[in-house]
Design an enzyme around this catalytic site. Sequence first.
Site, PDB file in Angstrom:
ATOM      1  N   ASP A  54       0.845  -1.206   0.000  1.00  0.00           N
ATOM      2  CA  ASP A  54       0.000   0.000   0.000  1.00  0.00           C
ATOM      3  C   ASP A  54       0.879   1.255   0.000  1.00  0.00           C
ATOM      4  OD1 ASP A  54       0.906  -0.203   2.592  1.00  0.00           O
ATOM      5  OD2 ASP A  54      -1.056   0.078   3.530  1.00  0.00           O
ATOM      6  N   SER A  55       2.206   1.056   0.042  1.00  0.00           N
ATOM      7  CA  SER A  55       3.133   2.179  -0.161  1.00  0.00           C
ATOM      8  C   SER A  55       2.911   2.800  -1.532  1.00  0.00           C
ATOM      9  CB  SER A  55       4.588   1.711  -0.030  1.00  0.00           C
ATOM     10  OG  SER A  55       4.833   0.569  -0.834  1.00  0.00           O
ATOM     11  N   ASP A  93      -1.147  -6.047  -0.366  1.00  0.00           N
ATOM     12  CA  ASP A  93      -1.486  -5.421   0.912  1.00  0.00           C
ATOM     13  C   ASP A  93      -2.982  -5.228   1.032  1.00  0.00           C
ATOM     14  OD1 ASP A  93       0.065  -4.648   3.085  1.00  0.00           O
ATOM     15  OD2 ASP A  93       1.164  -3.165   1.898  1.00  0.00           O
ATOM     16  N   LYS A 123      -1.376  -9.202   2.832  1.00  0.00           N
ATOM     17  CA  LYS A 123      -0.610  -8.737   4.006  1.00  0.00           C
ATOM     18  C   LYS A 123      -1.515  -7.878   4.875  1.00  0.00           C
ATOM     19  CE  LYS A 123       3.046  -5.800   3.698  1.00  0.00           C
ATOM     20  NZ  LYS A 123       2.535  -4.628   4.469  1.00  0.00           N
ATOM     21  N   GLU A 192       9.193  -4.244  10.303  1.00  0.00           N
ATOM     22  CA  GLU A 192       9.575  -2.925   9.769  1.00  0.00           C
ATOM     23  C   GLU A 192      10.005  -1.983  10.888  1.00  0.00           C
ATOM     24  OE1 GLU A 192       6.814  -1.160   7.000  1.00  0.00           O
ATOM     25  OE2 GLU A 192       7.908   0.744   6.964  1.00  0.00           O
TER      26      GLU A 192
END
Length: 296
Positions: A54-55, A93, A123, A192
């Site tokens: 989703d970045s 995501d 994810k 992360e």
Amino acid sequence: MSITPIGQPCPKITTASLHEKKLRHEPITCLTAYDYPSARLVDEAGIDVILVGDSLAQVMLGYESTLPVTVDEMLHHTRAVRRAVKRALLVADMPYGSYHVDEKEALRNAARMVKEGGAEAVKIEGGEKRAELIRRVIEAEIPVAGHIGLTPQSVNVMGGYKVQGKSLSAIEQLMRDAVALDKAGVACLYLEGIPREVAAMITAEVETPTIGIGAGPECDGQVLVFHDLLGLTFGPPAKFVRRYADVAAVITGAVQAYREDVVAGRYPSDGESYHLPRETQAALETIVDRKRAMRR
Ligand code: KIV
């Protein structure tokens, strides 16, 4: 159905391959991709896991955070990546809001990622508190990648993008999160923005393979954002980013050269133009000459 003979290398990466890699201490490689050309290049370069992160909200769509991206937007990108990927495991995501309201909606959205997007796993961000939901998604035959530590969808709760797991109580919580997701049966666990030492402890503790970003070298694998690796983002990179190319400079140089050629009349050249067949050209010239003669 084809069955890979025992002892033969499996050409297609599956969730099982990731576990085998952890057992063999073979590092897992992962990169994001959000569109057809980048996904093809990443897949053909032999990367094991391709994450439609989703970045993309920030990298591709120019949002400030990952929060605004929708399920439909994620699906649009996931489908493009699906068309490109042959070997890598394709993980998509679940965007913010797609699994936060209720379980039914979460399951429906996860199933859309698989059915409409062609993802092989989804994810989901969050630790202990998401374990039950993750178990339900796995029961629905959808492999899940967990994601703990600096979870960007929690930016407003965390008060910014800050390294997590720095105090003893935060480390304990991260360990509980990792163990809960491991027990829930996640296919892998993204770590992360946490101290290297904490990521190493988690990696040693859980059976599931860990994939780190800003989590040090002891993770079972590493992930980077495609555009960060290429130097195709705006603004200073995070500490953990290693830039392997300056693609922004390459693109800028090419675009400027094109602009200068067009302005100077150097593009397109005769060799870059289409031509009429000789006979048609001759016939056309005769018609034009006749018309000119009539006008005189
Ligand atoms: O969205 C994303 O790109 C991610 C990775 C950084 C793990 O979640």
